[in-house]
Enzyme design. Structure first.
Site, PDB file in Angstrom:
ATOM      1  N   HIS A  28      61.857  17.068  93.001  1.00 27.30           N
ATOM      2  CA  HIS A  28      63.177  16.463  92.810  1.00 27.30           C
ATOM      3  C   HIS A  28      63.902  17.145  91.550  1.00 27.30           C
ATOM      4  O   HIS A  28      62.997  17.572  91.097  1.00 27.30           O
ATOM      5  CB  HIS A  28      63.365  14.793  92.845  1.00 27.30           C
ATOM      6  CG  HIS A  28      62.195  14.423  91.831  1.00 27.30           C
ATOM      7  ND1 HIS A  28      60.955  14.464  91.804  1.00 27.30           N
ATOM      8  CD2 HIS A  28      62.984  13.823  89.946  1.00 27.30           C
ATOM      9  CE1 HIS A  28      60.599  14.053  90.619  1.00 27.30           C
ATOM     10  NE2 HIS A  28      61.472  13.940  90.031  1.00 27.30           N
ATOM     11  N   HIS A  30      64.300  16.457  88.486  1.00 25.72           N
ATOM     12  CA  HIS A  30      64.094  16.264  87.279  1.00 25.72           C
ATOM     13  C   HIS A  30      63.359  16.687  86.314  1.00 25.72           C
ATOM     14  O   HIS A  30      63.161  17.733  86.936  1.00 25.72           O
ATOM     15  CB  HIS A  30      63.487  15.245  87.515  1.00 25.72           C
ATOM     16  CG  HIS A  30      63.660  13.318  87.783  1.00 25.72           C
ATOM     17  ND1 HIS A  30      63.709  11.862  87.537  1.00 25.72           N
ATOM     18  CD2 HIS A  30      65.492  13.489  87.295  1.00 25.72           C
ATOM     19  CE1 HIS A  30      64.515  10.868  88.199  1.00 25.72           C
ATOM     20  NE2 HIS A  30      65.784  11.638  87.688  1.00 25.72           N
ATOM     21  N   ASP A  32      61.319  17.230  84.467  1.00 26.36           N
ATOM     22  CA  ASP A  32      59.328  17.586  84.568  1.00 26.36           C
ATOM     23  C   ASP A  32      59.106  17.861  85.725  1.00 26.36           C
ATOM     24  O   ASP A  32      58.109  19.107  85.291  1.00 26.36           O
ATOM     25  CB  ASP A  32      58.709  16.363  84.304  1.00 26.36           C
ATOM     26  CG  ASP A  32      59.507  15.699  84.880  1.00 26.36           C
ATOM     27  OD1 ASP A  32      60.476  15.342  85.037  1.00 26.36           O
ATOM     28  OD2 ASP A  32      58.708  14.193  85.390  1.00 26.36           O
ATOM     29  N   HIS A  33      60.047  17.803  86.806  1.00 21.11           N
ATOM     30  CA  HIS A  33      59.757  19.136  88.368  1.00 21.11           C
ATOM     31  C   HIS A  33      60.352  20.341  88.344  1.00 21.11           C
ATOM     32  O   HIS A  33      59.506  20.836  88.999  1.00 21.11           O
ATOM     33  CB  HIS A  33      60.266  18.060  89.394  1.00 21.11           C
ATOM     34  CG  HIS A  33      59.260  16.574  88.488  1.00 21.11           C
ATOM     35  ND1 HIS A  33      57.910  16.428  89.469  1.00 21.11           N
ATOM     36  CD2 HIS A  33      59.104  15.730  88.200  1.00 21.11           C
ATOM     37  CE1 HIS A  33      57.376  14.922  89.294  1.00 21.11           C
ATOM     38  NE2 HIS A  33      58.165  14.992  88.397  1.00 21.11           N
ATOM     39  N   HIS A 105      62.614   7.814  95.243  1.00 17.16           N
ATOM     40  CA  HIS A 105      63.162   7.990  93.752  1.00 17.16           C
ATOM     41  C   HIS A 105      64.343   7.351  93.273  1.00 17.16           C
ATOM     42  O   HIS A 105      65.051   7.295  94.060  1.00 17.16           O
ATOM     43  CB  HIS A 105      62.850   9.053  92.843  1.00 17.16           C
ATOM     44  CG  HIS A 105      62.147   9.281  92.093  1.00 17.16           C
ATOM     45  ND1 HIS A 105      61.175   8.071  91.010  1.00 17.16           N
ATOM     46  CD2 HIS A 105      62.410  11.361  91.168  1.00 17.16           C
ATOM     47  CE1 HIS A 105      61.317   9.298  89.646  1.00 17.16           C
ATOM     48  NE2 HIS A 105      61.947  10.100  89.523  1.00 17.16           N
ATOM     49  N   ASP A 175      57.257  12.130  92.307  1.00 17.12           N
ATOM     50  CA  ASP A 175      57.979  10.735  91.572  1.00 17.12           C
ATOM     51  C   ASP A 175      58.298   9.698  93.086  1.00 17.12           C
ATOM     52  O   ASP A 175      59.050  10.351  93.504  1.00 17.12           O
ATOM     53  CB  ASP A 175      59.070  10.926  90.885  1.00 17.12           C
ATOM     54  CG  ASP A 175      58.195  11.654  88.964  1.00 17.12           C
ATOM     55  OD1 ASP A 175      57.522  12.174  89.836  1.00 17.12           O
ATOM     56  OD2 ASP A 175      58.394  12.168  88.801  1.00 17.12           O
ATOM     57  N   HIS A 233      51.110  12.297  86.904  1.00 15.46           N
ATOM     58  CA  HIS A 233      52.167  12.246  86.626  1.00 15.46           C
ATOM     59  C   HIS A 233      51.609  11.098  85.604  1.00 15.46           C
ATOM     60  O   HIS A 233      52.933   9.854  85.672  1.00 15.46           O
ATOM     61  CB  HIS A 233      53.408  12.063  87.889  1.00 15.46           C
ATOM     62  CG  HIS A 233      54.097  12.305  87.020  1.00 15.46           C
ATOM     63  ND1 HIS A 233      55.044  11.098  86.629  1.00 15.46           N
ATOM     64  CD2 HIS A 233      55.187  12.744  87.123  1.00 15.46           C
ATOM     65  CE1 HIS A 233      56.149  10.801  86.143  1.00 15.46           C
ATOM     66  NE2 HIS A 233      57.130  12.527  86.527  1.00 15.46           N
TER      67      HIS A 233
HETATM   68 ZN   LIG Z   1      58.533  13.251  87.024  1.00 16.61          ZN
HETATM   69 ZN   LIG Z   2      61.792  12.084  88.760  1.00 15.09          ZN
END
Ligand SMILES: [Zn+2]
Ligand SMILES: [Zn+2]
Length: 271
Positions: A28, A30, A32-33, A105, A175, A233
């Site tokens: 997804h 976000h 951090d990904h 999520h 997530d 995570h």
């Molecule tokens: Zn994340």
């Molecule tokens: Zn996320």
């Protein structure tokens, strides 16, 4: 799977080749990904990557990639074959079939299962000898699933090998909130890597932010009949993740915590 910040440094320090057959799976959009993706692509270009790269991600990623690489003048030396993530089979590589399922999520998100293709059955040298097949090239042909001819007779692989053996299955949640649907999707995985952002005591935060707790991850691994679980995570609020692992182990004993550079052996399913 997913490209956190600085992924190219990890890949280089772990000695992963930059010009190998590669499929990048993004769960997804976000930060951090995905923020590591551009650095990874740039590093591959610097290394003169020539092989196309397969990229599976939610549709908006393509726009992000096009805009940022244009603004930053990223000149790639290879083709990116983009495939929009959706439920079902999303990629087939030389050794694996990759499928996706919708995750729960705060934005459009997916979980992935990477499944190794079926392997040929166990080879029985005794049976091959009894059928007059001499050891050497002909044995390896049979082991690769091809028929051979010995003094005018055809010997088929099924005469000298056991049944084809299932490959290994590795699941990655990204997530998500846990669900029965996801547990079914992960059914029979040899290794599961699951969102474990919060401790069991912080479940209200997990519900609010659409993440999982350590015990929820463990319960999902148990429901899926998985063989091993790696929690990942973790929220930055926990200095020490040992309590999260302890909580999870009470539900699913074969649990470990992910860490940079952690290497996990995935055994073949029994039989
Ligand atoms: Zn994340
Ligand atoms: Zn996320």
């Amino acid at each position: 799977m997913d490209c956190g910040e600085g992924i190219q440094r990890q890949i280089m320090s772990l000695g992963v080749g930059l010009n190998k057959e590669t499929t990048v799976l993004i769960t997804h959009l976000h930060g951090d990904h995905v923020t590591g993706l551009l650095g990874l692509l740039q590093t591959m270009a610097l290394a003169q990557r020539s092989k196309p790269l397969d990229l599976v991600a939610p549709a908006p990623l393509l726009k992000w990639l096009q805009v940022t690489s244009e603004l930053l003048n990223v000149g790639l030396t290879f083709e990116i074959r983009f495939r929009r993530a959706r439920a079902g089979i999303v990629a087939k590589t030389s050794g694996f079939v990759i499928s996706a399922a919708k995750a729960a999520h705060s934005v459009e998100a997916y979980s992935f299962v990477v499944e190794e293709k079926t392997r040929p059955g166990v080879f029985f040298p005794k049976k091959a000898r009894a059928l007059g097949v001499p050891e050497g090239k002909l044995w390896s042909r049979l082991q690769r699933g091809r028929s051979v001819t010995v003094s005018g007779r055809t010997v088929r692989p099924s005469q000298v090998t056991g049944l084809p053996r299932p490959g290994r299955r590795v699941g990655y949640s990204g997530d998500t909130r846990p669900s029965r649907r996801l547990a079914r999707f992960f059914s029979g995985c040899d290794l599961l890597i699951l969102d474990s952002t919060f401790r069991a005591a912080d479940r209200d935060k997990a519900v609010e932010r659409k993440h999982s707790t350590s015990t929820e991850a463990a319960q999902m691994a148990k429901d899926a009949g998985a063989r091993r679980l790696v929690l990942t995570h973790f929220s930055a609020r926990y200095r020490n993740v040992a309590p999260l692992v302890r909580e999870a182990r009470a539900v699913f004993p074969e649990t470990a915590a992910a860490a940079d550079g952690l290497s996990v052996r995935v055994d073949y399913p029994p039989g």
